[in-house]
Design a protein around this motif. Structure first.
Motif, PDB file in Angstrom:
ATOM      1  N   ASP A  16      -4.010   0.692  -9.557  1.00  0.00           N
ATOM      2  CA  ASP A  16      -2.649   1.097  -9.938  1.00  0.00           C
ATOM      3  C   ASP A  16      -2.699   2.089 -11.095  1.00  0.00           C
ATOM      4  O   ASP A  16      -2.005   3.110 -11.093  1.00  0.00           O
ATOM      5  N   LEU A  17      -3.514   1.775 -12.103  1.00  0.00           N
ATOM      6  CA  LEU A  17      -3.607   2.640 -13.278  1.00  0.00           C
ATOM      7  C   LEU A  17      -4.177   4.016 -12.930  1.00  0.00           C
ATOM      8  O   LEU A  17      -3.742   5.034 -13.466  1.00  0.00           O
ATOM      9  N   ILE A  18      -5.137   4.050 -12.015  1.00  0.00           N
ATOM     10  CA  ILE A  18      -5.696   5.330 -11.558  1.00  0.00           C
ATOM     11  C   ILE A  18      -4.604   6.163 -10.892  1.00  0.00           C
ATOM     12  O   ILE A  18      -4.453   7.362 -11.162  1.00  0.00           O
ATOM     13  N   HIS A  19      -3.799   5.538 -10.023  1.00  0.00           N
ATOM     14  CA  HIS A  19      -2.704   6.250  -9.345  1.00  0.00           C
ATOM     15  C   HIS A  19      -1.670   6.758 -10.355  1.00  0.00           C
ATOM     16  O   HIS A  19      -1.161   7.870 -10.235  1.00  0.00           O
ATOM     17  N   MET A  20      -1.377   5.929 -11.347  1.00  0.00           N
ATOM     18  CA  MET A  20      -0.399   6.333 -12.355  1.00  0.00           C
ATOM     19  C   MET A  20      -0.910   7.528 -13.159  1.00  0.00           C
ATOM     20  O   MET A  20      -0.165   8.461 -13.439  1.00  0.00           O
ATOM     21  N   CYS A  28       3.581   2.889  -8.229  1.00  0.00           N
ATOM     22  CA  CYS A  28       2.909   1.753  -8.799  1.00  0.00           C
ATOM     23  C   CYS A  28       3.854   0.636  -9.122  1.00  0.00           C
ATOM     24  O   CYS A  28       3.549  -0.196  -9.932  1.00  0.00           O
ATOM     25  N   ALA A  29       4.992   0.641  -8.551  1.00  0.00           N
ATOM     26  CA  ALA A  29       5.899  -0.453  -8.833  1.00  0.00           C
ATOM     27  C   ALA A  29       5.380  -1.704  -8.212  1.00  0.00           C
ATOM     28  O   ALA A  29       5.790  -2.789  -8.544  1.00  0.00           O
ATOM     29  N   ARG A  37       0.848 -15.503 -17.156  1.00  0.00           N
ATOM     30  CA  ARG A  37       1.787 -14.754 -17.993  1.00  0.00           C
ATOM     31  C   ARG A  37       1.066 -13.795 -18.929  1.00  0.00           C
ATOM     32  O   ARG A  37       1.487 -12.653 -19.108  1.00  0.00           O
ATOM     33  N   ARG A  38      -0.008 -14.270 -19.545  1.00  0.00           N
ATOM     34  CA  ARG A  38      -0.765 -13.419 -20.470  1.00  0.00           C
ATOM     35  C   ARG A  38      -1.374 -12.226 -19.740  1.00  0.00           C
ATOM     36  O   ARG A  38      -1.451 -11.112 -20.267  1.00  0.00           O
ATOM     37  N   MET A  39      -1.845 -12.475 -18.519  1.00  0.00           N
ATOM     38  CA  MET A  39      -2.409 -11.386 -17.724  1.00  0.00           C
ATOM     39  C   MET A  39      -1.361 -10.293 -17.538  1.00  0.00           C
ATOM     40  O   MET A  39      -1.643  -9.107 -17.707  1.00  0.00           O
ATOM     41  N   TRP A  40      -0.110 -10.706 -17.244  1.00  0.00           N
ATOM     42  CA  TRP A  40       0.923  -9.708 -17.042  1.00  0.00           C
ATOM     43  C   TRP A  40       1.358  -9.041 -18.333  1.00  0.00           C
ATOM     44  O   TRP A  40       1.741  -7.887 -18.354  1.00  0.00           O
ATOM     45  N   GLU A  41       1.323  -9.749 -19.434  1.00  0.00           N
ATOM     46  CA  GLU A  41       1.635  -9.117 -20.719  1.00  0.00           C
ATOM     47  C   GLU A  41       0.651  -7.976 -20.991  1.00  0.00           C
ATOM     48  O   GLU A  41       1.054  -6.879 -21.393  1.00  0.00           O
ATOM     49  N   GLU A  42      -0.625  -8.251 -20.744  1.00  0.00           N
ATOM     50  CA  GLU A  42      -1.645  -7.225 -20.961  1.00  0.00           C
ATOM     51  C   GLU A  42      -1.526  -6.101 -19.934  1.00  0.00           C
ATOM     52  O   GLU A  42      -1.724  -4.928 -20.244  1.00  0.00           O
ATOM     53  N   GLN A  43      -1.174  -6.465 -18.703  1.00  0.00           N
ATOM     54  CA  GLN A  43      -1.013  -5.453 -17.660  1.00  0.00           C
ATOM     55  C   GLN A  43       0.145  -4.519 -17.976  1.00  0.00           C
ATOM     56  O   GLN A  43       0.053  -3.307 -17.794  1.00  0.00           O
ATOM     57  N   MET A  44       1.245  -5.062 -18.484  1.00  0.00           N
ATOM     58  CA  MET A  44       2.378  -4.214 -18.837  1.00  0.00           C
ATOM     59  C   MET A  44       2.031  -3.273 -19.986  1.00  0.00           C
ATOM     60  O   MET A  44       2.477  -2.139 -20.030  1.00  0.00           O
ATOM     61  N   LYS A  45       1.200  -3.751 -20.924  1.00  0.00           N
ATOM     62  CA  LYS A  45       0.727  -2.861 -21.994  1.00  0.00           C
ATOM     63  C   LYS A  45      -0.021  -1.683 -21.386  1.00  0.00           C
ATOM     64  O   LYS A  45       0.126  -0.534 -21.822  1.00  0.00           O
ATOM     65  N   ALA A  46      -0.839  -1.976 -20.382  1.00  0.00           N
ATOM     66  CA  ALA A  46      -1.612  -0.917 -19.718  1.00  0.00           C
ATOM     67  C   ALA A  46      -0.698   0.029 -18.946  1.00  0.00           C
ATOM     68  O   ALA A  46      -0.868   1.253 -18.987  1.00  0.00           O
ATOM     69  N   TYR A  47       0.306  -0.501 -18.248  1.00  0.00           N
ATOM     70  CA  TYR A  47       1.230   0.333 -17.475  1.00  0.00           C
ATOM     71  C   TYR A  47       2.039   1.264 -18.377  1.00  0.00           C
ATOM     72  O   TYR A  47       2.430   2.344 -17.978  1.00  0.00           O
ATOM     73  N   THR A  88       0.833  -1.192   0.000  1.00  0.00           N
ATOM     74  CA  THR A  88       0.000   0.000   0.000  1.00  0.00           C
ATOM     75  C   THR A  88       0.867   1.240   0.000  1.00  0.00           C
ATOM     76  O   THR A  88       0.591   2.212  -0.696  1.00  0.00           O
ATOM     77  N   ARG A  89       1.934   1.197   0.776  1.00  0.00           N
ATOM     78  CA  ARG A  89       2.827   2.338   0.843  1.00  0.00           C
ATOM     79  C   ARG A  89       3.434   2.620  -0.515  1.00  0.00           C
ATOM     80  O   ARG A  89       3.541   3.749  -0.944  1.00  0.00           O
ATOM     81  N   MET A  90       3.810   1.567  -1.233  1.00  0.00           N
ATOM     82  CA  MET A  90       4.401   1.766  -2.550  1.00  0.00           C
ATOM     83  C   MET A  90       3.394   2.395  -3.492  1.00  0.00           C
ATOM     84  O   MET A  90       3.724   3.252  -4.281  1.00  0.00           O
ATOM     85  N   ARG A  91       2.141   1.963  -3.408  1.00  0.00           N
ATOM     86  CA  ARG A  91       1.133   2.528  -4.302  1.00  0.00           C
ATOM     87  C   ARG A  91       0.923   3.991  -4.026  1.00  0.00           C
ATOM     88  O   ARG A  91       0.786   4.786  -4.925  1.00  0.00           O
ATOM     89  N   THR A  92       0.854   4.381  -2.732  1.00  0.00           N
ATOM     90  CA  THR A  92       0.586   5.767  -2.421  1.00  0.00           C
ATOM     91  C   THR A  92       1.764   6.652  -2.781  1.00  0.00           C
ATOM     92  O   THR A  92       1.609   7.847  -2.926  1.00  0.00           O
ATOM     93  N   LEU A  93       2.922   6.079  -2.947  1.00  0.00           N
ATOM     94  CA  LEU A  93       4.064   6.876  -3.398  1.00  0.00           C
ATOM     95  C   LEU A  93       3.903   7.241  -4.877  1.00  0.00           C
ATOM     96  O   LEU A  93       4.724   7.940  -5.434  1.00  0.00           O
ATOM     97  N   GLY A  94       2.835   6.764  -5.482  1.00  0.00           N
ATOM     98  CA  GLY A  94       2.540   7.112  -6.864  1.00  0.00           C
ATOM     99  C   GLY A  94       3.432   6.401  -7.842  1.00  0.00           C
ATOM    100  O   GLY A  94       3.523   6.744  -8.987  1.00  0.00           O
TER     101      GLY A  94
END
Length: 197
Positions: free
Chosen positions: A106-110, A13-14, A71-81, A5-11
């Protein structure tokens, strides 16, 4: 967990760390038992070695399918990031419920922070638990995430956002997958920022 949570609030999103790593499982079977004196063309030496190798892990096919979904979920997630947007991705094909909610947050924070991901995230996923006899078949994937090539940048300035100093460069994450109508879906995802690997 709180470190995540702390990492997310740092904006940064890692925490949305993730995937891509290729875990290829290869089985090599041996065909032994050449009988030179086999004048009769049948009955001796049926291919039992190959069939016993194939049935050594009866869940092998489902484990492979679950890992492919992860793996596919993360491929799509990285496209979004990379663009701080889910548009144009197939994320909902592989993730749902709590997992999808975490990634969307995560995407909202980014987007609010004006950042995108330009680096890569390494991983070493493995199925650590599977229950195919349950009414809702489930699998657990444990991953070791590697942030050594992860990079988040501000869109306007191009400045790199440094990782928090307390953030391990390699840490664990777990995902829960459920099989719906013959397809695996990632339904929960938990990064464990306090567990190095």
């Amino acid at each position: 967990m709180r470190p995540t949570t702390r990492m997310r609030t740092l904006g940064l999103c890692a925490c949305a760390v993730t995937l891509a790593g290729v875990l290829a499982a290869c089985d090599s079977g041996k065909n032994s038992g050449e009988d030179a004196a086999a004048a009769k063309p049948a009955t001796s030496a049926p291919p039992t070695a190959a069939s016993s190798t194939a049935s050594a892990d009866p869940d092998a096919r489902e484990k492979s399918a679950a890992l492919t979904t992860y793996r596919r979920m993360w491929e799509e997630q990285m496209k979004a990031y990379r663009k701080a947007s889910e548009r144009g991705t197939q994320l909902t094909r592989y993730a749902s419920l709590d997992a999808l909610g975490i990634f969307r947050l995560d995407l909202i924070h980014m987007k609010k922070a004006g950042t995108v991901v330009t680096g890569d995230l390494g991983h070493e996923p493995a199925v650590t638990r599977m229950d195919l006899t349950a009414k809702q078949p489930t699998a657990t994937v444990t991953d070791c995430l590697d942030l050594s090539r992860w990079e988040t940048k501000h869109v306007k300035t191009g400045a790199v956002v440094p990782l928090p100093t307390q953030q391990p460069r390699r840490y664990q994450a777990t995902a829960t997958l459920q099989r719906w109508d013959g397809r695996w879906m990632v339904t929960a995802y938990t990064p464990h920022g306090d567990r190095s690997c």
